[in-house]
Design an enzyme around this catalytic site. Structure first.
Site, short mmCIF file in Angstrom:
data_model
loop_
_atom_site.label_atom_id
_atom_site.label_comp_id
_atom_site.label_asym_id
_atom_site.label_seq_id
_atom_site.Cartn_x
_atom_site.Cartn_y
_atom_site.Cartn_z
N CYS A 1 -3.25 7.85 4.93
CA CYS A 1 -3.01 7.26 3.64
C CYS A 1 -4.31 7.54 2.81
O CYS A 1 -4.07 7.81 1.71
CB CYS A 1 -2.73 5.86 3.66
SG CYS A 1 -1.24 5.29 4.54
N GLU B 1 0.86 -1.01 -0.09
CA GLU B 1 0.18 0.05 0.04
C GLU B 1 0.92 1.11 -0.01
O GLU B 1 1.52 1.59 0.95
CB GLU B 1 -0.92 0.16 1.37
CG GLU B 1 -2.12 1.15 1.18
CD GLU B 1 -2.76 1.69 2.19
OE1 GLU B 1 -2.11 2.78 2.82
OE2 GLU B 1 -3.32 0.91 2.86
#
Length: 474
Positions: free
Chosen positions: A278, A244
């Site tokens: 994020c 990620e």
């Protein structure tokens, strides 16, 4: 605080060598401690220890592995205040947010402890005289390389999923939050057999050394640059890579929503954890029909945030993790202003110690600006006014990232079209954060690959074997 140690084969010991990384409090710049850096021999030893323990841990009944993770989750919950305080000291987020991250980590550990024993294969319809099965088996050694912005929650997810599926783990937390990672590993390891969890310390060099070892899975959450380096290092090797890499998440504000409510959503998405999330809102496309009241409300919300040290109870906006991150954020703002954007609030580096940066709102932004094209990762809300929903959707679909996106609209047709067309792993309608627990998505484009959360992460941590059980003739 100064006795941070590495863990190899259930032995806590000082790191070999004299290399240290200085960790400072982002609120005032004072030195907290000098974190050690694992030597290359220790990286090899940690992987060897995990490999040596892998077969026994894989043969351990799933219920026993789950029970161990349950006990570890209870132990983390008992030390939640200590973990939250360390997180705040190291990276600056308000203490309540840090505690929320620890609680999320505990919940994830418990979730995987429940799911692990029921993560099983299936039987196939073969011949009447045979039995055919698909069974899941652990992959072996998992290298878990985790970020600093939510260190406990992310680490618990990757470690918990690896452990309940029968893998052993070599854990390297971020060099920006080494004490948080050290304490978490110390708590978890007390409930695990020797070699099942090993801890390494250091920055990118240590991570590179770990990825270069014969590990079976590399699970990384962090920057795009690091994720790409990991993918290159693992290319051509039989290593499963889960990444990620962050994103550049758009927010679309349609013409038919209440501008005050939309501004509340935008402020939450842009300024929570000082933008160091994020799935933070990184670029905003607002319909011209409500642009003026939306911007007025967004500026007011930015001005109303109480800035201060993360340990202060009244703080809503803490510092950025360090001055290097602040320099990066401010460079994006300055480049946007030079390119014609208008500064509505914030945008100036405050005097004094620490790495604070104000909540900032920019208007008149275009998609060529770094603040709209790249991951700023700071408390900045860059806004572009659009004439139509079609324009907003087209521009939101652009760029090289595909982690998440948000759409605020009352129009069901717009919402449906948006979630179908947006090239993002997660699309949120009318909430910048939230969603049912256990959701998992594939990040797209430069944002990474593989499941990093949810029950599907158990599939990533295992490999499938087909078994055909025939019978010999009588």
């Amino acid at each position: 605080m100064t006795d941070i140690e590495r863990l190899v084969r259930q032995e806590w010991a000082a790191v070999d060598g004299d290399r240290r990384i200085t960790v400072v409090d982002p609120a005032d710049g004072r030195e907290l401690f000098a974190a050690p850096v694992s030597a290359p021999t220790e990286v090899e030893a940690a992987v060897h220890a995990a490999r040596s323990a892998a077969a026994t841990w894989a043969r351990t009944p799933a219920a026993e592995r789950a029970a161990a993770v349950h006990r570890a989750a209870d132990a983390v919950a008992a030390r939640a205040d200590d973990l939250a305080r360390l997180t705040t000291l190291e990276m600056g987020k308000p203490l309540g947010d840090a505690r929320g991250g620890v609680d999320a980590g505990v919940g994830t550990l418990r979730q995987y402890a429940e799911l692990g024993p029921v993560h099983r294969g299936r039987s196939l319809n073969g011949g009447i005289a045979a039995t055919d099965l698909m069974v899941y088996e652990p992959r072996g050694v998992v290298a878990a390389i985790t970020p600093w912005n939510d260190p406990v929650a992310v680490s618990c997810g990757l470690i918990g999923a690896a452990l309940v599926t029968g893998n052993t783990v070599v854990y390297k937390p971020s060099e920006r939050t080494p004490a948080t990672g050290w304490l978490l590993a110390r708590i978890l390891s007390e409930h695990l057999p020797e070699g099942v969890l090993n801890l390494l310390l250091g920055a990118g060099e240590t991570g590179s050394l770990l990825v270069g070892q014969p590990v079976d899975v590399v699970a990384h959450v962090g920057s795009t640059a690091t994720g790409r380096a990991i993918a290159r290092a693992a290319a051509g090797r039989p290593t499963k890579v889960l990444l990620e890499n962050g994103g550049n998440d758009p927010l679309i504000v349609d013409a038919d929503v209440d501008p005050e409510w939309a501004a509340t959503q935008a402020a939450l998405g842009s300024f929570a954890n000082a933008g160091q999330i994020c799935v933070a809102v990184e670029r905003i496309y607002v319909h011209e029909a409500i642009a003026e009241p939306f911007l007025e409300a967004l500026v007011a919300k930015a001005q109303a945030l109480r800035t201060g040290p993360g340990l202060a109870p009244e703080t809503q906006l803490g510092p950025l993790v360090d001055r290097r991150m602040r320099d990066h954020v401010h460079a994006h703002v300055e480049q946007a202003l030079a390119g014609g954007a208008k500064l509505l609030v914030g945008g100036e580096v405050p005097p004094g110690p620490g790495s604070f940066y104000p909540a900032t709102v920019l208007s008149g932004c275009n998609d060529d600006m770094a603040v709209m094209r790249e991951e700023t990762f700071g408390p900045v809300a860059p806004v572009a006014v659009v004439d139509t929903f079609d324009e907003a959707l087209e521009r939101a679909c652009g760029g090289e990232y595909g982690l998440a996106a948000t759409v605020l609209t009352r129009d069901l047709a717009h919402a449906t079209r948006a979630w179908r067309e947006l090239p993002a792993g997660t699309v949120k309608i009318n909430n910048v954060f939230g969603g049912a627990p256990g959701g998992a998505a594939h990040p797209r484009r430069a944002s990474g690959q593989g499941y990093g959360y949810g029950p599907e992460l158990l599939d990533e941590m295992t490999q499938t074997k087909v078994v055909h059980l025939g019978t010999p003739p009588r």
